[in-house]
Design a protein around this motif. Structure first.
Motif, mmCIF file in Angstrom:
data_model
loop_
_atom_site.group_PDB
_atom_site.id
_atom_site.type_symbol
_atom_site.label_atom_id
_atom_site.label_comp_id
_atom_site.label_asym_id
_atom_site.label_seq_id
_atom_site.Cartn_x
_atom_site.Cartn_y
_atom_site.Cartn_z
ATOM 1 N N VAL A 99 35.552 42.671 48.664
ATOM 2 C CA VAL A 99 36.609 42.858 47.388
ATOM 3 C C VAL A 99 36.710 44.629 47.430
ATOM 4 O O VAL A 99 35.962 45.157 47.396
ATOM 5 N N THR A 100 38.103 44.768 47.628
ATOM 6 C CA THR A 100 38.587 46.180 47.548
ATOM 7 C C THR A 100 39.185 46.707 46.328
ATOM 8 O O THR A 100 39.746 45.746 45.610
ATOM 9 N N PHE A 101 39.530 47.953 46.036
ATOM 10 C CA PHE A 101 40.425 48.318 44.846
ATOM 11 C C PHE A 101 41.815 47.792 45.070
ATOM 12 O O PHE A 101 42.456 47.624 46.287
ATOM 13 N N SER A 102 42.707 47.626 44.107
ATOM 14 C CA SER A 102 43.967 46.962 44.005
ATOM 15 C C SER A 102 45.050 48.203 44.391
ATOM 16 O O SER A 102 45.972 48.118 44.124
ATOM 17 N N PHE A 103 44.433 49.296 44.345
ATOM 18 C CA PHE A 103 45.546 50.491 44.521
ATOM 19 C C PHE A 103 44.838 51.348 45.587
ATOM 20 O O PHE A 103 43.626 51.377 45.956
ATOM 21 N N TYR B 181 43.845 56.897 44.558
ATOM 22 C CA TYR B 181 44.192 55.416 44.082
ATOM 23 C C TYR B 181 45.556 55.795 43.093
ATOM 24 O O TYR B 181 45.317 55.731 41.694
ATOM 25 N N MET C 227 50.119 51.169 43.431
ATOM 26 C CA MET C 227 49.472 49.746 43.334
ATOM 27 C C MET C 227 49.726 49.075 44.668
ATOM 28 O O MET C 227 50.846 48.919 45.232
ATOM 29 N N ILE D 256 41.037 38.249 49.238
ATOM 30 C CA ILE D 256 42.115 37.683 48.500
ATOM 31 C C ILE D 256 42.513 38.284 47.417
ATOM 32 O O ILE D 256 41.439 38.845 46.665
ATOM 33 N N GLY D 257 43.512 38.702 47.069
ATOM 34 C CA GLY D 257 43.897 39.594 45.956
ATOM 35 C C GLY D 257 45.480 39.788 45.618
ATOM 36 O O GLY D 257 46.256 38.884 46.445
ATOM 37 N N HIS D 258 45.768 40.401 44.502
ATOM 38 C CA HIS D 258 47.108 40.445 43.973
ATOM 39 C C HIS D 258 47.951 41.706 44.936
ATOM 40 O O HIS D 258 47.395 42.601 45.099
ATOM 41 N N PHE E 191 51.344 43.729 44.503
ATOM 42 C CA PHE E 191 52.524 44.220 43.362
ATOM 43 C C PHE E 191 53.714 44.809 44.093
ATOM 44 O O PHE E 191 53.889 45.876 44.466
#
Ligand SMILES: [Zn+2]
Lengths: 690, 342
Positions: free
Chosen positions: A415-419, A448, A451, A479-481, A483
């Motif tokens: 799990v990593t940051f989304s930015f 960061y 996005m 797995i992630g979003h 943008f």
């Protein structure tokens, strides 16, 4: 926020130890987070939530204690001996912005002696960490901590024409505030002005010039009400936080102005002497009012709380904290809300303060009764709403499927940051990118700011983290979003980064390569009944000649990509894939194909063909031949070397023939197989280099 | 057969039997003594017809005794030979069974997502459905509809990360509740897991973390229902003997609001360093949905009531797996992640 137990006891005698009172307050929603004995007193550290500005003072807390213990609350003394001259004769108040300041009470005391405060006052303030300045300032501060009303004292002589004008600051107007800062003001900021200039930031901080000093003799006491939104706006623009604006922003008591002015005045007369002018100048915006009323139905309150409430007790509690209760019918009361609860209880907080409000929500009244009752004795039940809800969602089902599949395949979930930073933005192709990326306006760091439009930068960083710590290999997925751009919906994607060999020679060590990665992606797609195609592509961030776009179904637009990362520093070659997951839909349930009860026949075939011939072309050709009883075929060996002409490669395939209803004879198998052999040889067989 | 003769035969057999070394010796011995065609025993029996009548009985008995001795000894020898043969075969195929097995390389799921799935499973069991939503939100769904008015100090507690286009990164998963209520009328029971963001970055805070929020709206839903639901949930997530305590508090979107404490999982309530000696650990925020929020979602608060709750998943994962620092969850160190089994 610190409170003195001794000070609270000035207004109510709980006939209990401080610790018992602390427990009661905590159970009623005023969490006493610390108790410290200081000089014979007990200091409470209370977490007063933003909705309870009425409890940010000692009388407010005492009121709660009184309701909780049933002991009588005594209000502070405001006896004043006035002279004949009227305040209105010497001072004038005008509300130019009567929305920002709906009420202003001014009192004047002449001939005061500004000096040190008496010991009791110094001690009271010191107990809660407040420094003594002089008697006038200390009295103002004391009343703030007693009644919750911020007070300001002006040196009357310094107010031009003894005039108080509450207005917005003029464009470019300046004021040197009490802290010595010379500030440029803005028309959004509410100020107190005299006939000429701004003399104070209304509800925030006084001005240096009009401050009460040792030489002041006549003082004007301001006890006003300011609109929370206006004060918050001004304090925000100026970046100031004071005890005064802290309270006004949360909503002071709109009706306490006169009481507070009188309380200050009586203390000034007592401590600093002087002559108190008769009455007050009390100006208010008469179009606004602060009354709220509602209805309490005890039966409904009991249902809502899941507890049997006692009517007499409930009325006692509510009256104890200042609500007016008027019985309407059995178990039903008309309830008047005290002005100090206005901002917390108004049903529609989007209407400007003081404008008419509908009846208060019964839930607000239930809350008061229930918190004073305590939550401990509430019985535990489960909602009775008839039948279950819909269960897992398609998106959740899909994601869990992808997640579990990849874990089973040997990949570790990250799990990593989304930015990420601006540099990372263009490193990899990403998926679905449109226009410019979403940028953070107040990023936490330069690292960061954007996005993510690809999961790879974050995941690659995690891979590098592991390699740096001596790992010989990595197998990561996330797995992630994503943008994709300004007017795009978020997209869910999965990414994999892997490389290196697992284990020792004993473990049959094998180095990870592109086709391990491709197999993981293909098996994931197969799990969802999805067929993928791979099209060679030149991809940013990948070793030239190893990249491929991933296509699904008949569509010609890529749903992902994979290849070997162009990453010279890495200890091992790294391979990466990124794929949108929304394609992984739960397909229609399909009946299984029952395997034949008869034995299958396996036959190999070796074809010498040009190196440039793609496996996909061979496979397509075999598919196109639609060979009878051929149930499976695949790659066995690819060989280049001795015995194979330069420019050519030997590909050995296996073919599995099986009929559903009988054993195939060798002749039948041979006949089918020869046909395939010829077809492949004709089309792809090596005919010498050209 | 005289007693002497019998003894002689028996001594001869014993001497020969002592010489048997392998299966071939044994087979030769067997054929020589009790072989069907030329075995000594058989030929002795064949002599029986020439023995004088009065000696026939003794002779017959003697031969039978000899036969019994031979057969018994042969069986013994057979057993001995088999034992030897088995141990020889074993020696030939012997392996060190204590050598390490070859493990398939197993992947793992991230601790945060394992905990999420556990929580979701519990609530699906209680009849909830899963709802999800975007991580980039607008002011309405993240604040306004949740009774955070514009310019209200309650917003200060949220430390929001804003986008340049004016939108924001959701500070909680509550906007998913709003989206659900705007789409559906009650009864509603949903659980909303997901990533959330705050302008916060230190040892105890990460700018990105995970939350799960639950919402139940229907006729007659009570504070008791909230309490019972949270107890059922916490007993499954931690252990059935975990104590649960609700303290009144404040959130803009619920009233009454409550902070929910559980008995400290480390000291089981006795008091330790982790719980600052209190024996309790704050783990959840909850409350009855504020009527203003219901109205904002076109649900009539005079008919319907509901409860909502939220908790930080990362924190639960840290407690469960003994991870001291939230940032370690996002380092993605495989040495740590591999200890977490599915
Ligand atoms: Zn503990």
């Amino acid at each position: 926020m610190e409170f003195s137990f001794d000070w609270i006891c000035q207004y109510v005698d709980p006939e209990e130890e401080a610790s018992a009172v602390a427990e009661r307050l905590t159970a009623a929603g005023l969490a006493v987070e610390g108790q410290e004995v200081r000089q014979g007193d007990v200091i409470f550290d209370v977490d007063v939530t933003t909705n309870r500005p009425d409890c940010m003072n000692h009388l407010g807390l005492a009121r709660e204690v009184s309701a909780l213990t049933g002991k009588t609350l005594t209000s502070p003394d405001t006896d004043i001996l006035e002279v004949e001259q009227r305040t209105a004769d010497v001072a004038e108040v005008e509300l130019q912005d009567a929305t920002g300041c709906p009420r202003y009470v001014a009192r004047v005391i002449r001939g005061v002696e500004v000096g040190p405060s008496p010991e009791w006052l110094v001690k009271r303030l010191a107990s809660i960490g407040q420094r003594s300045i002089n008697n006038i300032v200390d009295i103002s501060n004391f009343v703030l901590w007693e009644l919750g009303q911020p007070i300001h004292a002006f040196d009357l002589q310094k107010l031009s024409r003894a005039k108080i004008l509450v207005r917005r600051a003029r464009e470019g107007e300046r004021l040197v505030t009490l802290d010595g800062e010379d500030r440029e003001l803005d028309p959004e900021i509410l100020v107190i002005a005299d006939a000429e200039k701004a003399v104070a930031l209304a509800g925030i901080m006084g001005g240096l010039d009009s401050e009460v000093t040792e030489s002041s003799a006549d003082i004007l006491i301001e006890s006003a009400h300011f609109d929370p939104t206006r004060i918050r706006l001004g304090a925000g623009l100026l970046g100031i936080h004071t005890d005064a604006n802290h309270r006004f922003e949360r909503g002071a008591d709109p009706e306490v102005c006169r009481l507070a002015a009188d309380r200050v005045t009586s203390l000034v007369a007592e401590i600093a002497g002087g002559q108190v002018l008769a009455g007050a100048v009390d100006v208010r915006n008469s179009s606004l009012d602060w009354q709220l009323a509602g209805q309490l139905d005890l039966r409904r309150a009991s249902t809502f709380g899941g507890v049997e409430l006692d009517g007499e007790q409930a009325v006692g509690w509510l009256e104890g904290i200042g609500f007016e209760m008027e019985a309407e019918s059995a178990g039903v009361w008309q309830v008047g809300v005290p002005s100090w609860r206005y901002y917390d209880m108004r049903p529609d907080p989007t209407r400007p303060a003081g404008e008419p409000q509908p009846a208060v929500f019964e839930a607000d009244l239930f809350e008061e009764v229930l918190r004073l009752h305590g939550f401990d004795s509430i019985s535990s039940t489960l909602p009775d709403v008839g039948g279950p809800d819909a269960g897992s969602s398609a998106g959740h089902w899909r994601r869990e499927g992808v997640r579990r599949h990849l874990a089973i395949c040997g990949y570790t979930e990250a799990v990593t940051f989304s930015f990420y930073d601006a540099e990372a933005e263009s490193r990899f192709p990403g998926i679905g990118r449109q226009g410019t990326p979403l940028l953070l306006a107040n990023p936490i760091s330069e690292l960061y700011t954007v996005m993510q439009r690809s999961l790879l930068p974050g995941l690659l960083e995690a891979a590098e983290f592991n390699l740096r710590r001596g790992a010989g290999s990595v197998r990561l997925f996330e797995i992630g979003h994503l943008f994709p751009g300004q007017d795009c919906e978020e997209l869910e994607a999965v990414a994999l980064v892997a490389g290196g060999g697992m284990g020792t020679a004993w473990d049959r060590h094998r180095d990870y390569d592109l086709f391990d990665l491709k197999g993981a992606v293909e098996s994931l797609a197969a799990r969802f009944g999805l067929e993928l195609r791979f099209r060679p592509a030149d991809l940013a961030g990948f070793v030239a000649g190893t990249g491929a776009e991933i296509l699904a179904g008949d569509s010609d637009s890529a749903v992902g990509y994979l290849g070997q990362l162009a990453h010279e520093d890495a200890a091992v070659p790294l391979f990466a894939a990124e794929l949108r997951t929304d394609l992984c839909q739960p397909g229609a349930v399909q009946a299984v194909e029952l395997p034949s009860r008869f034995p299958a026949v396996e036959v190999d075939l070796t074809l010498t063909h040009a190196e440039s011939t793609a496996w996909a072309d061979l496979a397509d050709e075999i598919e196109a031949a639609a060979v009878q009883d051929l149930v499976e075929f695949g790659l066995e060996v690819r060989y280049v070397g001795e015995g194979v002409p330069a420019g050519a490669v030997n590909t050995t395939l296996y073919f599995l023939y099986n009929a559903a209803d009988r054993s195939l004879t060798q002749e039948e198998v041979n006949e089918r197989h020869e046909a395939v052999r010829h077809r492949l040889a004709d089309r792809f067989g090596w005919k010498g280099s050209t | 057969m005289s007693a002497d003769e019998l003894t002689r035969h028996q001594e001869a057999f014993a001497a020969e039997a002592a010489e048997v070394r392998d299966r071939a010796d044994w087979e030769a011995l067997r054929v020589r003594w009790i072989g069907r065609k030329q075995g000594i025993v058989r030929s002795l029996l064949a002599q029986l017809k020439d023995v004088p009548k009065e000696e026939k009985r003794d002779f017959g008995q003697g031969v039978n005794r000899l036969k019994g001795t031979v057969e018994a000894r042969l069986a013994e020898l057979d057993e001995e030979l088999s034992r030897t043969e088995r141990s020889l075969a074993q020696e030939a195929a012997a392996v060190d069974v204590t050598l390490p097995g070859r493990h398939p390389h197993l992947g793992t799921l991230h601790p945060v997502n394992l905990v999420t799935q556990h929580i979701v499973d519990i609530f699906i069991g209680l009849g909830y459905s899963v709802a999800e939503g975007p991580e980039v939100e607008d002011d309405f769904h993240n604040f306004e509809a949740l009774n955070f008015p514009q310019d209200h100090p309650a917003r200060d507690t949220q430390d929001t990360l804003f986008l340049e286009d004016g939108r924001l990164l959701r500070t909680h998963t509550s906007p998913v509740q709003i989206r659900t209520m705007l789409k559906r009328q009650p009864p509603i029971r949903v659980i909303c897991p997901g990533r959330v963001y705050r302008h916060d970055n230190d040892l105890r805070h990460s700018p990105m973390f995970h939350q799960v929020e639950g919402l139940a709206v229907g006729e007659g839903i009570s504070l008791g229902d909230l309490k019972g639901t949270l107890e059922a949930f916490i007993h499954r997530l931690f252990s059935p003997d975990t104590g649960v305590r609700l303290r009144p508090s404040y959130f803009p979107f619920t009233e009454p609001s409550a902070e929910v404490d559980i008995t400290c999982p480390f000291c089981r309530g006795d008091g330790c360093q982790t719980c600052s000696g209190t024996g309790w650990m704050e783990i959840l925020g909850a409350g009855m949905v504020d009527p203003r929020v219901l109205e904002n979602c076109n649900i009539d608060p005079s008919i319907y009531s509901g409860f909502a709750f939220g908790l930080g998943i990362d924190r639960v994962a840290m407690i469960r797996y003994g991870i001291p620092n939230i940032r370690m969850l996002f380092d993605n160190d495989e040495r740590l992640l591999h200890q977490v089994r599915i």
